[in-house]
Design a protein around this motif. Sequence first.
Motif, PDB file in Angstrom:
ATOM      1  N   ASN A   1      -2.193 -45.034 -53.029  1.00 59.35           N
ATOM      2  CA  ASN A   1      -1.706 -46.410 -53.022  1.00 59.35           C
ATOM      3  C   ASN A   1      -1.605 -46.955 -54.452  1.00 59.35           C
ATOM      4  O   ASN A   1      -2.528 -46.811 -55.246  1.00 59.35           O
ATOM      5  CB  ASN A   1      -2.668 -47.266 -52.194  1.00 59.35           C
ATOM      6  CG  ASN A   1      -2.044 -48.564 -51.740  1.00 59.35           C
ATOM      7  OD1 ASN A   1      -0.882 -48.605 -51.347  1.00 59.35           O
ATOM      8  ND2 ASN A   1      -2.803 -49.634 -51.795  1.00 59.35           N
TER       9      ASN A   1
ATOM     10  N   THR B   1       2.206 -44.353 -52.202  1.00 59.61           N
ATOM     11  CA  THR B   1       2.369 -44.568 -50.764  1.00 59.61           C
ATOM     12  C   THR B   1       2.664 -46.026 -50.422  1.00 59.61           C
ATOM     13  O   THR B   1       3.266 -46.311 -49.376  1.00 59.61           O
ATOM     14  CB  THR B   1       1.124 -44.100 -49.992  1.00 59.61           C
ATOM     15  OG1 THR B   1      -0.042 -44.734 -50.533  1.00 59.61           O
ATOM     16  CG2 THR B   1       0.952 -42.600 -50.090  1.00 59.61           C
ATOM     17  N   SER B   2       2.292 -46.959 -51.288  1.00 56.66           N
ATOM     18  CA  SER B   2       2.609 -48.364 -51.021  1.00 56.66           C
ATOM     19  C   SER B   2       4.111 -48.605 -51.113  1.00 56.66           C
ATOM     20  O   SER B   2       4.647 -49.480 -50.425  1.00 56.66           O
ATOM     21  CB  SER B   2       1.867 -49.272 -52.004  1.00 56.66           C
ATOM     22  OG  SER B   2       2.314 -49.068 -53.336  1.00 56.66           O
TER      23      SER B   2
ATOM     24  N   SER C   1       0.832 -49.194 -44.207  1.00 54.56           N
ATOM     25  CA  SER C   1       0.360 -47.861 -44.564  1.00 54.56           C
ATOM     26  C   SER C   1      -0.867 -47.512 -43.720  1.00 54.56           C
ATOM     27  O   SER C   1      -1.822 -48.291 -43.647  1.00 54.56           O
ATOM     28  CB  SER C   1       0.005 -47.805 -46.052  1.00 54.56           C
ATOM     29  OG  SER C   1      -0.377 -46.498 -46.420  1.00 54.56           O
TER      30      SER C   1
ATOM     31  N   GLU D   1       0.163 -41.559 -44.345  1.00 56.27           N
ATOM     32  CA  GLU D   1      -0.208 -40.785 -45.538  1.00 56.27           C
ATOM     33  C   GLU D   1      -0.118 -39.282 -45.264  1.00 56.27           C
ATOM     34  O   GLU D   1       0.344 -38.512 -46.110  1.00 56.27           O
ATOM     35  CB  GLU D   1      -1.618 -41.162 -45.982  1.00 56.27           C
ATOM     36  CG  GLU D   1      -1.729 -42.582 -46.538  1.00 56.27           C
ATOM     37  CD  GLU D   1      -3.169 -42.987 -46.806  1.00 56.27           C
ATOM     38  OE1 GLU D   1      -4.062 -42.142 -46.640  1.00 56.27           O
ATOM     39  OE2 GLU D   1      -3.392 -44.157 -47.183  1.00 56.27           O
TER      40      GLU D   1
END
Length: 367
Positions: A15, A154-155, A226, A231
């Motif tokens: 993140n 991932t954000s 998320s 993930e």
Amino acid sequence: MSQIIISPNKYIQGNNELNNLYECVKTLGTKFLIIASSNGIKRTKSTIEKSFSKSNCKLVFEAFNGECSQIEIDRLKDCLKSNDCDVVIGIGGGKIFDTAKAVAYYSNTPVVIIPTIASTDAPCSALSVIYTDKGAFDKYLLLPKNPEVVLVDTSIVSKAPARLLIAGMGDALATYFEARACVNSKASTIAGGTATKAAFALAKLCYETLLKDGLKAKLSVENKISTKALENIIEANTYLSGIGFESCGLAAAHAIHNGFTILEECHNLYHGEKVAFGTIVQLVLENSPLEEIEEVINFCLNMGLPTTLKDMGITELKEKDLLEVSKASCAEGETIHNMPFEVSPEDVSAAILTADKLGNYYKNLNK
């Protein structure tokens, strides 16, 4: 033949990782050519500049023209040279990655890949897929090394359109089945040898992760949140699939994808969407157990991936077009020849039509 596994020097996923970009690349050079779409530059430029704010590095942002063609590669190569850059960073999706890797190769510079979507397994590979300016498959460019760094924030990926993540799952779906075919045929891989047990294990884990977390990840990204499942799918789409295909091999699914690129009706589809249908066609070619084909088709139906020719944008497949697709799929040097048996254009035509019938059957069954 040697067994070989290759991978990026460093894979980073987490993140808000884009905030740490400078720390991840500071040893690679001092002048960075950053290739992204115009919108991608707008979305990431301030974060990147803030990350580099305490350094003396030069940042050159250049908008990607939309197609990974030789003309675009040459244009960006000239841009790198005129700005005296010594590192290439590609930010965005598959065609930008492939372009950035090709520019770096021709310019003999390091390359850093930053996916803002998880739509293909291109980020980790030592391969660029080159297209014509009109979007038809042209050639594979095999590169001498993988990217120095692959950084996945991932954000950012969680906020991308759901269709892109789903397309990535379509691309990743082929990994295990193509790896299995190449292991059975002892085919030479892009890595220059045959598959290692480690690479095949990652390819199998990729498929298992899709089945376990795919639907949950789809729901997560549709709601712009998320989760652990998301993930896991980002890692499957990007890393597991990337190592799995490159160090185990490609087979029929990707060759059939390449065949379909000659049809204009398919040009609005993403790479992974066409690969998903190609995977079903490969399973038909192999005469795989019906239970396995059913599992794959049902996965595609749950994800919204193509299972029929109509889903591919083809309302009426003319015999002439079918033959052209099949011939292109079986062209000399195509990965379909990694299958553990000989495949002819006639075999591909029959498998495409059968896959379409199976897709329609299960689609009607699930209504």
